[in-house]
Structures are given as structure tokens and as C-alpha cells.
Design an enzyme around this catalytic site. Structure first.
Site, mmCIF file in Angstrom:
data_model
loop_
_atom_site.group_PDB
_atom_site.id
_atom_site.type_symbol
_atom_site.label_atom_id
_atom_site.label_comp_id
_atom_site.label_asym_id
_atom_site.label_seq_id
_atom_site.Cartn_x
_atom_site.Cartn_y
_atom_site.Cartn_z
ATOM 1 C CD GLU A 174 -7.154 -0.142 3.021
ATOM 2 O OE1 GLU A 174 -6.050 0.006 3.567
ATOM 3 O OE2 GLU A 174 -8.237 -0.005 3.620
ATOM 4 C CB THR A 227 0.256 2.035 8.686
ATOM 5 O OG1 THR A 227 -0.933 1.324 9.070
ATOM 6 C CG2 THR A 227 -0.128 3.300 7.965
ATOM 7 C CB CYS A 256 -2.243 -2.652 5.297
ATOM 8 S SG CYS A 256 -3.919 -1.968 5.155
ATOM 9 C CD GLN A 284 4.419 -15.237 22.425
ATOM 10 O OE1 GLN A 284 3.962 -16.341 22.702
ATOM 11 N NE2 GLN A 284 3.653 -14.215 22.099
ATOM 12 C CG ASP A 295 -1.958 -1.149 1.159
ATOM 13 O OD1 ASP A 295 -1.938 -1.931 0.205
ATOM 14 O OD2 ASP A 295 -2.752 -1.269 2.114
ATOM 15 C CE LYS A 325 -3.505 -4.449 1.345
ATOM 16 N NZ LYS A 325 -4.263 -3.522 2.166
HETATM 17 N N1 TIU Z 1 -2.635 0.339 4.299
HETATM 18 C C1 TIU Z 1 -3.094 0.528 5.532
HETATM 19 O O1 TIU Z 1 -2.383 0.334 6.510
HETATM 20 N N2 TIU Z 1 -4.398 1.013 5.669
HETATM 21 C C2 TIU Z 1 -4.823 1.785 6.709
HETATM 22 O O2 TIU Z 1 -5.997 2.136 6.792
HETATM 23 N N3 TIU Z 1 -3.881 2.171 7.629
HETATM 24 C C3 TIU Z 1 -4.046 3.043 8.659
HETATM 25 O O3 TIU Z 1 -3.111 3.162 9.458
HETATM 26 N N4 TIU Z 1 -5.163 3.729 8.766
#
Ligand code: TIU
Length: 220
Positions: free
Chosen positions: A73, A159, A163, A203, A25, A130
Site C-alpha cells: 500500500e 490486515t 487490505c 454461505q 502489504d 496499490k
Molecule cells: N494493508 C492494510 O490493511 N491497510 C490498512 O490500512 N490496514 C489497517 O488495518 N489500517
């Protein structure tokens, strides 16, 4: 040929013919002002810092002839793949599908939904749209990896705790060994990034491995 990366919690060993780089993303919607990330109230400038490292990582994968996967996304223009629970969640400035400065928020084909110019996919690379946070849910990624005999995945992108971590957990449950490149992933919340890295490799590597890009570059 096996490549051994000094990772945590232990060395990450993979065969270059069975590895895929999965870049999650890296889209204008998350990295540039006026997109989905900012509509949720986030400071999007925090994400731009990883771009040079992801560019270098992508170049390394291309040079090595690795499979490369880019995810986006995104939702269909009629939002038929966007559950109301996702569209109506919270109180964003603009909801998914509404018009913003880079086109409709998080909608496939809109300018804001594109991967940033520095990381534009090239011919032969797989681009996965996705509708969810995970790269496997409601996509053909699993089949595409299986067709190519991929066993190991190297993750980057944004992030970290949303995702990237969701995709890595989906991959882990499907039997892939996964390495997350620490300086090629970012969050709007630096503390969440650090917590995600720590929980992934805890772990004995309950979700996978983490390593800085330099550790991969030294060996690959
Ligand atoms: N790609 C992804 O992480 N989508 C999000 O919505 N991330 C947020 O941190 N909002």
C-alpha cells in the site's frame, strides 16, 4: 498436477501451474513502530507473530514454482494518487505523506514503505504498488494474472479485514477461487480477524476458502 487442501467450507483444489501466492502489504509501515499502522493508533506488535508462517509459505511457493505477488500500500511522493478522503480521514498522529521515523508515511520508496526484510521479493516475483486497500483497484494485477493464465489465488498478509479481505473480495468478483491462510494473516483487532475468516467461508464460501498453513503444507 492438482493439489487438494483440506479447507473450510470444503476442499480447495488447484493446479500448481495456475496458482499465485498473493502476499498483501507485509510492509514496515504496518508491522514496525513509527509507520502508518501505528500512526492510526494501533498496537503493531500484534502483526509480527505471523511473519515466520508467511516466510514458510513464501518458501513453499518458491519451491513449487508458483507465481508470487507482493503488494505494497503506497502513494506517489506528490500524493496525486491519494484521495483527500483517505488522507484527511480520522485524527491520526501523522497523516499520509508526513515525515515519520521511517520516512514519509505510506509514500513509495521511503524506508517505512518497504516490505520487511524477511519477505524481500526476489527476481521474477511481481511487486504491485496499490493506492487503495484492494490489490486490483488502479493496478495492473488483473492483467498480469490473466497473462499467466492464473485461476486460483492463495492469500496471506495484513490486515485481514482491511487490505486482505478487500483484495480477496475484488478477486472473487473477478472469478478467481481464493484461499486465505488463517495463520498467515493478522489484524490489529483479533476479533475482526476471526470475524473475517468466518464471513469469507460462510454461505458455502461466499468469498472463498480458509485453511491453516499446515493443511496446505501437507499437500503442496
Ligand atoms: N494493508 C492494510 O490493511 N491497510 C490498512 O490500512 N490496514 C489497517 O488495518 N489500517
Amino acid at each position: 498436477m492438482n493439489i487438494e487442501v483440506q479447507a473450510a467450507p470444503s476442499p480447495f483444489v488447484f493446479d500448481a501451474s495456475k496458482v499465485a501466492l498473493v502476499i498483501i502489504d507485509m510492509q514496515r509501515d504496518f508491522i514496525e513502530p513509527g509507520g502508518f499502522g501505528e500512526s492510526l493508533g494501533n498496537d503493531v506488535t500484534l502483526l509480527a507473530g505471523i511473519v515466520p508462517t508467511v516466510v514458510e509459505l513464501l518458501a513453499l511457493a518458491r519451491d513449487g514454482g508458483w507465481m508470487v505477488v507482493h503488494t505494497r500500500e503506497s502513494h506517489a511522493p506528490d500524493l496525486s494518487d491519494c484521495p483527500p478522503a483517505k488522507r484527511l480521514r480520522g485524527a491520526p498522529e501523522m497523516r499520509i505523506g508526513e515525515p515519520g521515523p521511517m520516512g514519509r508515511i505510506l509514500v513509495r520508496g521511503e524506508p517505512g514503505n518497504a516490505i520487511i526484510d524477511a519477505l524481500t521479493p526476489i527476481a521474477g516475483e511481481l511487486v504491485i504498488d496499490k493506492p487503495g486497500k484492494g490489490a486490483f483497484y488502479a493496478t495492473r494485477l488483473g492483467e498480469e494474472l490473466a497473462t499467466r493464465g492464473i485461476t486460483h489465488l492463495i492469500f496471506a498478509g495484513v490486515t485481514t479485514e482491511v487490505c486482505v479481505q478487500t483484495s480477496m473480495r475484488e478477486a472473487n468478483d473477478r472469478g478467481y477461487d481464493c484461499l486465505l491462510i488463517e495463520d498467515a494473516t493478522a489484524s490489529y483487532f483479533p476479533a475482526f480477524k476471526e470475524a473475517s475468516l468466518a464471513m469469507i467461508r460462510s454461505q458455502g464460501g461466499i468469498v472463498g476458502w480458509t485453511a491453516p498453513f499446515a493443511a496446505l503444507k501437507r499437500e503442496a
